[in-house]
Design an enzyme around this catalytic site. Sequence first.
Site, PDB file in Angstrom:
ATOM      1  N   SER A  33       0.822  -1.216   0.000  1.00 23.28           N
ATOM      2  CA  SER A  33       0.000   0.000   0.000  1.00 23.28           C
ATOM      3  C   SER A  33       0.854   1.262   0.000  1.00 23.28           C
ATOM      4  O   SER A  33       2.043   1.239   0.334  1.00 23.28           O
ATOM      5  CB  SER A  33      -0.901   0.019   1.235  1.00 23.28           C
ATOM      6  OG  SER A  33      -1.542  -1.221   1.394  1.00 23.28           O
TER       7      SER A  33
HETATM    8  N1  SAH Z   1      -1.008  -4.930   4.022  1.00 23.47           N
HETATM    9  C1  SAH Z   1      -0.236  -5.222   2.835  1.00 23.47           C
HETATM   10  C2  SAH Z   1      -0.912  -4.825   1.539  1.00 23.47           C
HETATM   11  C3  SAH Z   1      -2.128  -5.614   1.319  1.00 23.47           C
HETATM   12  S1  SAH Z   1      -2.613  -5.942  -0.329  1.00 23.47           S
HETATM   13  C4  SAH Z   1       1.142  -4.606   2.908  1.00 23.47           C
HETATM   14  O1  SAH Z   1       1.450  -3.904   3.879  1.00 23.47           O
HETATM   15  O2  SAH Z   1       1.942  -4.852   2.003  1.00 23.47           O
HETATM   16  C5  SAH Z   1      -3.995  -6.962   0.118  1.00 23.47           C
HETATM   17  C6  SAH Z   1      -3.640  -8.380   0.446  1.00 23.47           C
HETATM   18  O3  SAH Z   1      -4.834  -9.000   0.926  1.00 23.47           O
HETATM   19  C7  SAH Z   1      -3.184  -9.188  -0.758  1.00 23.47           C
HETATM   20  O4  SAH Z   1      -1.919  -9.729  -0.528  1.00 23.47           O
HETATM   21  C8  SAH Z   1      -4.257 -10.276  -0.889  1.00 23.47           C
HETATM   22  O5  SAH Z   1      -3.753 -11.514  -1.311  1.00 23.47           O
HETATM   23  C9  SAH Z   1      -4.784 -10.354   0.524  1.00 23.47           C
HETATM   24  N2  SAH Z   1      -6.117 -10.950   0.653  1.00 23.47           N
HETATM   25  C10 SAH Z   1      -7.208 -10.773  -0.132  1.00 23.47           C
HETATM   26  N3  SAH Z   1      -8.241 -11.501   0.330  1.00 23.47           N
HETATM   27  C11 SAH Z   1      -7.791 -12.149   1.449  1.00 23.47           C
HETATM   28  C12 SAH Z   1      -8.395 -13.054   2.375  1.00 23.47           C
HETATM   29  N4  SAH Z   1      -9.659 -13.457   2.280  1.00 23.47           N
HETATM   30  N5  SAH Z   1      -7.638 -13.528   3.388  1.00 23.47           N
HETATM   31  C13 SAH Z   1      -6.348 -13.142   3.527  1.00 23.47           C
HETATM   32  N6  SAH Z   1      -5.728 -12.293   2.693  1.00 23.47           N
HETATM   33  C14 SAH Z   1      -6.432 -11.795   1.663  1.00 23.47           C
END
Ligand code: SAH
Length: 215
Positions: free
Chosen positions: A63
């Site tokens: 992000s």
């Molecule tokens: N917090 C992260 C950025 C998140 S991007 C950072 O600091 O880099 C969003 C993430 O959520 C992605 O990696 C995606 O695979 C994950 N995601 C999406 N749906 C999900 C779910 N149901 N359970 C766990 N992770 C999930």
Amino acid sequence: MTEAERAEKIMRFIYALRSHGVTDAGVLRAMERIDRGAFVKGIFADRAYDDTPLPIACGQTISQPSVVALMTEALEVTPRDKVLEVGTGSGYQAAILSLLARRVYTVERHRTLVAEARAVFDKLGLTNIIAMASDGSFGLPEQAPFDRIMVTAAAEDPPGPLMQQLRVGGIMVVPVGQSDHVQSLIKVRRLESGYDYEELRPVRFVPLLEGMARD
Ligand code: SAH
């Protein structure tokens, strides 16, 4: 990059966060201490201190730092808190939270990302983060309740299991809305008698998907 260049980049980075309205000293200190460069690989590493989202493995993104800062500030984390993050991604957000909380559980549906994030946590000596491969739409019932929950993928509504796993008095920050539109960042507080909702700002996150990914 020389030490002087790095110090200059970090100074500009913190200045950019302040200009976005981030004022909490604890959050700014945590963002100064955690090297975003450790979470960004290959050709994008040079841009780690730009205020922009960047691609990571598995087609996901780390992000934008100003969004990480504002979400962290909104979560009002205290040193006693047990925090759940849904969507580990690169692990950057979890690392920031780990400096402010007692313990951070972070869950991710891509096993590859969990393994990579764990390696960075080890390298940085962040021992109070537990990263797990699991579908975060169901939360983490075995560790509930949580004082704070941060969701870093967009849901159409705040997921019911996460609402239930929030302690009374707890706070959850979650982007809500359809994945191909601008979403709204929502702050949810659990009260004795129900939930209170506050809309913070427009954001854009990848969707919260159900089930584990193949990688
Ligand atoms: N917090 C992260 C950025 C998140 S991007 C950072 O600091 O880099 C969003 C993430 O959520 C992605 O990696 C995606 O695979 C994950 N995601 C999406 N749906 C999900 C779910 N149901 N359970 C766990 N992770 C999930």
